[in-house]
Enzyme design. Structure first.
Site, PDB file in Angstrom:
ATOM      1  N   TYR A 102     140.296  76.985 -56.986  1.00  0.00           N
ATOM      2  CA  TYR A 102     140.167  75.663 -56.367  1.00  0.00           C
ATOM      3  C   TYR A 102     140.474  74.522 -57.334  1.00  0.00           C
ATOM      4  O   TYR A 102     140.649  73.383 -56.920  1.00  0.00           O
ATOM      5  CB  TYR A 102     138.759  75.465 -55.805  1.00  0.00           C
ATOM      6  CG  TYR A 102     138.282  76.524 -54.853  1.00  0.00           C
ATOM      7  CD1 TYR A 102     139.169  77.423 -54.254  1.00  0.00           C
ATOM      8  CD2 TYR A 102     136.927  76.644 -54.549  1.00  0.00           C
ATOM      9  CE1 TYR A 102     138.709  78.398 -53.383  1.00  0.00           C
ATOM     10  CE2 TYR A 102     136.472  77.607 -53.673  1.00  0.00           C
ATOM     11  CZ  TYR A 102     137.359  78.490 -53.100  1.00  0.00           C
ATOM     12  OH  TYR A 102     136.891  79.459 -52.241  1.00  0.00           O
TER      13      TYR A 102
ATOM     14  N   LEU B 115     133.165  77.212 -39.207  1.00  0.00           N
ATOM     15  CA  LEU B 115     133.456  76.242 -38.147  1.00  0.00           C
ATOM     16  C   LEU B 115     134.854  76.426 -37.575  1.00  0.00           C
ATOM     17  O   LEU B 115     135.326  75.575 -36.821  1.00  0.00           O
ATOM     18  CB  LEU B 115     133.283  74.812 -38.690  1.00  0.00           C
ATOM     19  CG  LEU B 115     131.917  74.509 -39.324  1.00  0.00           C
ATOM     20  CD1 LEU B 115     131.860  73.059 -39.783  1.00  0.00           C
ATOM     21  CD2 LEU B 115     130.791  74.806 -38.349  1.00  0.00           C
TER      22      LEU B 115
ATOM     23  N   ILE C   6     129.005  78.844 -45.568  1.00  0.00           N
ATOM     24  CA  ILE C   6     129.353  77.829 -46.570  1.00  0.00           C
ATOM     25  C   ILE C   6     130.418  76.901 -45.983  1.00  0.00           C
ATOM     26  O   ILE C   6     131.585  76.945 -46.390  1.00  0.00           O
ATOM     27  CB  ILE C   6     129.835  78.480 -47.892  1.00  0.00           C
ATOM     28  CG1 ILE C   6     130.827  79.617 -47.627  1.00  0.00           C
ATOM     29  CG2 ILE C   6     128.659  78.997 -48.700  1.00  0.00           C
ATOM     30  CD1 ILE C   6     131.471  80.144 -48.889  1.00  0.00           C
TER      31      ILE C   6
ATOM     32  N   ARG D  29     128.824  64.725 -42.088  1.00  0.00           N
ATOM     33  CA  ARG D  29     128.990  66.147 -41.797  1.00  0.00           C
ATOM     34  C   ARG D  29     127.996  66.995 -42.590  1.00  0.00           C
ATOM     35  O   ARG D  29     127.497  68.008 -42.095  1.00  0.00           O
ATOM     36  CB  ARG D  29     130.421  66.595 -42.111  1.00  0.00           C
ATOM     37  CG  ARG D  29     131.477  65.926 -41.268  1.00  0.00           C
ATOM     38  CD  ARG D  29     131.287  66.186 -39.799  1.00  0.00           C
ATOM     39  NE  ARG D  29     132.386  65.666 -39.011  1.00  0.00           N
ATOM     40  CZ  ARG D  29     132.265  65.227 -37.768  1.00  0.00           C
ATOM     41  NH1 ARG D  29     131.077  65.272 -37.170  1.00  0.00           N
ATOM     42  NH2 ARG D  29     133.306  64.758 -37.105  1.00  0.00           N
TER      43      ARG D  29
ATOM     44  N   ASN E  47     125.481  69.426 -40.604  1.00  0.00           N
ATOM     45  CA  ASN E  47     125.399  70.867 -40.848  1.00  0.00           C
ATOM     46  C   ASN E  47     123.976  71.306 -41.154  1.00  0.00           C
ATOM     47  O   ASN E  47     123.534  72.378 -40.718  1.00  0.00           O
ATOM     48  CB  ASN E  47     126.337  71.259 -41.982  1.00  0.00           C
ATOM     49  CG  ASN E  47     127.801  71.069 -41.612  1.00  0.00           C
ATOM     50  OD1 ASN E  47     128.152  70.926 -40.441  1.00  0.00           O
ATOM     51  ND2 ASN E  47     128.676  71.059 -42.609  1.00  0.00           N
TER      52      ASN E  47
END
Length: 390
Positions: free
Chosen positions: A166, A304, A342, A350, A354
């Site tokens: 990442y 999601l 996750i 958001r 969550n």
């Protein structure tokens, strides 16, 4: 008394009979020798036994009408357990202390939770506890990863998922240091990238990740995927990294049945967890069943569906039924399936949304409706069937 509740409890720490005016809506369902008591209000006095929190006054009330040799099933609101470390491990043995309040033995055969405390966790093999929800930072820029990690920690998140791939480990580490949250309270996950497979290469990759993060040993180091090959060497390197104290626990990501089976056939210690894509639309039941049978925890990324199924009529119907968002319904499904979701986001609203997934419950019909959504939908890379190259 042989026909009703005992005339007096042996414990004098709580009033008898319990004061039901201090808590709301206990409903009794009797039949077949079982009494089901659901507790609906937080803030009661808690008592911890064997690491499990349960208010004794509620236990006494629930058992008030029980007769000798009857058994009890408790369904407990998880908010009552928020002060207890980790996720409670329900067992009959953990409730033997309830017997002390009675003149006869009372059998507690099972306890379930309904609402989950936000600070709860799943116990991994080896004793490490992983939080029930985390912040995913898949390919989030360094600047956004720093900001999102800070926001998440301030909102109460305690699991941060990053990776060498990442390219945001350094930003995540800086946010962890700047947050003011004690390092011991945050569960940090990182991963060895595909080009770094091989024994020495993987050990060097772990060292580089630790240097970039700058927060000491990671809680969880994973093999990011099976794509890089040399899997036995790479897995052995992670086990060695744990032995050296560089990681508290080790696991894998994107491993399918064949990959886990090959590790088992090679007589290697199995991963403590496998992180894969999971949602009601991508359920991987056989892989999850295999993992559960071998005490391999399951983490779920893309819970999601990257928004691709927010408008599915079944999800929308359940969101309306519970007054929740489609995202919360999808995350709640994961939580009730004992998956550690996750979800990825960089937006404060958001992050808060969550976390709201802990504040309601899907009933069995709701879960069945979501279970019917299976379509093997992969919104990200799918490495589960990549040939094993050990």
């Amino acid at each position: 008394g042989a026909c009703g509740g005992p005339t007096a409890p042996m414990s004098t720490c709580h009033p008898w009979p319990p004061d039901v005016a201090s808590w709301e809506g206990a409903e009794d369902v009797s039949g077949d020798g079982l009494l089901l008591k659901r507790v609906l209000q937080a803030g009661l006095e808690r008592r911890c036994a064997s690491g499990v929190g349960f208010p004794l006054s509620v236990a006494l009330m629930a058992l008030w009408t029980m007769r000798e040799r009857e058994a009890a099933v408790f369904r407990v609101d998880g908010r009552l357990l928020k002060d207890c470390p980790g996720e409670p491990l329900w067992s009959q043995d953990g409730y033997e202390w309830i017997d002390d309040a009675y003149e006869w033995e009372v059998e507690v055969v099972h306890v379930e939770y309904s609402l989950l405390p936000r600070c709860s966790g799943l116990l991994l093999r080896g004793g490490l506890c992983i939080p029930r929800i985390g912040l995913g930072l898949y390919m989030v820029s360094a600047t956004d990863a720093y900001d999102a990690t800070l926001l998440a920690l301030r909102e109460g998140y305690r699991l941060i998922d990053t990776a060498s791939m990442y390219q945001n480990e350094e930003a995540v580490g800086r946010a962890l240091r700047d947050s003011g949250v004690p390092r011991s309270e945050v569960f940090v996950v990182s991963k060895v990238n595909n080009p770094d497979h091989g024994y020495q290469q993987a050990l060097s990759a772990v060292e580089r990740s630790l240097h970039r993060l700058g927060v000491g040993p990671v809680d969880f180091m994973l093999v990011h995927s099976p794509i890089g090959g040399r899997l036995l060497e790479t897995w052995d390197a992670l086990l060695e990294a744990r032995r050296r104290g560089w990681a508290k626990q080790v696991g894998v990501s994107n491993f399918g049945l064949q990959h886990l089976g090959a590790l088992e056939a090679a007589k290697r210690e199995l991963p403590a967890a496998n992180q894969i894509e999971l949602s009601p639309f991508c359920q991987e039941p056989e892989l999850r069943r295999y993992s559960q049978e071998r005490s391999i925890a399951v983490m779920g990324y893309s819970p999601l569906t990257r928004g691709e199924r927010f408008n599915d009529s079944r999800v929308v119907a359940l969101a309306r039924k519970h007054g929740r968002s489609p995202a919360q319904v999808l995350i709640r499904w994961a939580l009730q399936q004992h998956i550690v979701p996750i979800p990825k986001t960089t937006r404060l609203e958001r992050l808060r949304e969550n976390l709201g997934s802990f504040d309601f419950e899907l009933d069995s019909a709701d879960m069945a409706q979501l279970d019917s959504c299976e379509e093997n939908l992969h919104t990200c890379w799918n490495c589960l069937d990549v040939p094993w190259t050990g």
